[in-house]
Scaffold this active site. Structure first.
Site, mmCIF file in Angstrom:
data_model
loop_
_atom_site.group_PDB
_atom_site.id
_atom_site.type_symbol
_atom_site.label_atom_id
_atom_site.label_comp_id
_atom_site.label_asym_id
_atom_site.label_seq_id
_atom_site.Cartn_x
_atom_site.Cartn_y
_atom_site.Cartn_z
ATOM 1 C CE1 TYR A 115 0.384 -31.211 41.588
ATOM 2 C CE2 TYR A 115 -1.141 -32.109 39.965
ATOM 3 C CZ TYR A 115 -0.786 -31.112 40.865
ATOM 4 O OH TYR A 115 -1.609 -30.035 41.049
ATOM 5 C CB CYS A 116 3.908 -35.762 45.328
ATOM 6 S SG CYS A 116 5.234 -36.707 44.556
ATOM 7 C CD GLN A 117 6.350 -31.953 49.161
ATOM 8 O OE1 GLN A 117 7.527 -32.286 49.250
ATOM 9 N NE2 GLN A 117 5.630 -31.612 50.212
ATOM 10 C CB CYS A 169 8.059 -36.094 45.743
ATOM 11 S SG CYS A 169 6.718 -36.459 46.892
ATOM 12 C CE1 TYR A 173 1.841 -26.465 40.525
ATOM 13 C CE2 TYR A 173 3.408 -25.722 42.186
ATOM 14 C CZ TYR A 173 2.396 -25.443 41.277
ATOM 15 O OH TYR A 173 1.953 -24.154 41.124
#
Length: 216
Positions: free
Chosen positions: A176-178, A182, A206
């Site tokens: 996962y990223c932001q 994203c 996230y």
């Protein structure tokens, strides 16, 4: 100026709509949903000029969506409260449900890895509970330190290629990223899958995970 009796009330309500009526401000709100940031950090992460970032943040503060505090020469911004985060999540979900062209753009932007093929927060909890997933946080060490999915391993995206050998072969990697849109995690998933490992993105990154955990 409108002249119906309730005009003043609707004028105030419209201030929230005006605050949200700019893609840049919506992006800043998603960034702030990860945690407090200075104006300088938000400008860097959003790829925006510092002066413009400050002006947009002031509009969001005037609409009651963010708060600010000064520490020395720096100004720190944060979402006003968790209700703002929940409102943003409902707003994005509502828009995607009603607008087919938005759904198509999300799928085009993120690919199947970040769209229909991604893992939801509920699915991730079940996978982790069964020992079927290793969770990888692709954000910066600072963002990881501010908060992360429990049990996640920090592998900043810029280090992924050099550290890919650390990832397991026999367990699905959920990366996962932001925020909700994203592209970092979909790209990482394609890179990991190309090595023969199994990888999937966490839907919405996230930010969506935090929103769903608070409301679930």
């Amino acid at each position: 100026m409108t002249d119906f009796p309730e005009a003043a009330i609707y004028e105030h309500l419209a201030r929230v709509g005006k605050a949200l009526a700019a893609p840049v401000r919506l992006r800043l709100l998603d960034l702030l949903d990860q945690g407090e940031c200075t104006v300088e950090e938000l400008a860097r992460r959003g790829g925006l000029p510092l002066k413009n970032t400050s002006a947009h943040l002031q509009q969001l503060r005037a609409a009651g969506l963010v708060t600010s505090r000064r520490e020395g020469t720096r100004v720190h911004y944060a979402l006003r409260d968790d209700e703002v985060s929940g409102f943003l999540g409902h707003f994005q979900d509502f828009a995607e449900q009603r607008m087919g062209d938005l759904r198509a753009e999300v799928e085009r932007h993120l690919g199947q890895e970040g769209g229909s093929g991604a893992v939801t927060a509920g699915e991730l909890a079940e996978m982790v509970g069964r020992g079927e997933a290793v969770v990888v946080d692709l954000r910066s060490p600072r963002e990881f330190a501010q908060g992360h999915v429990p049990g996640a391993v920090s592998v900043p995206s810029r280090e992924l290629e050099d550290r890919i050998a650390e990832l397991p072969w026999d367990t699905t990697v959920v990366a996962y990223c932001q925020g909700p849109y994203c592209v970092v995690s979909p790209r990482a998933v394609r890179l990991i899958n190309a090595t023969g490992r199994r990888a999937r993105s966490l839907r919405g990154g996230y930010v969506r995970w935090r929103r769903e955990r608070r409301t679930g």
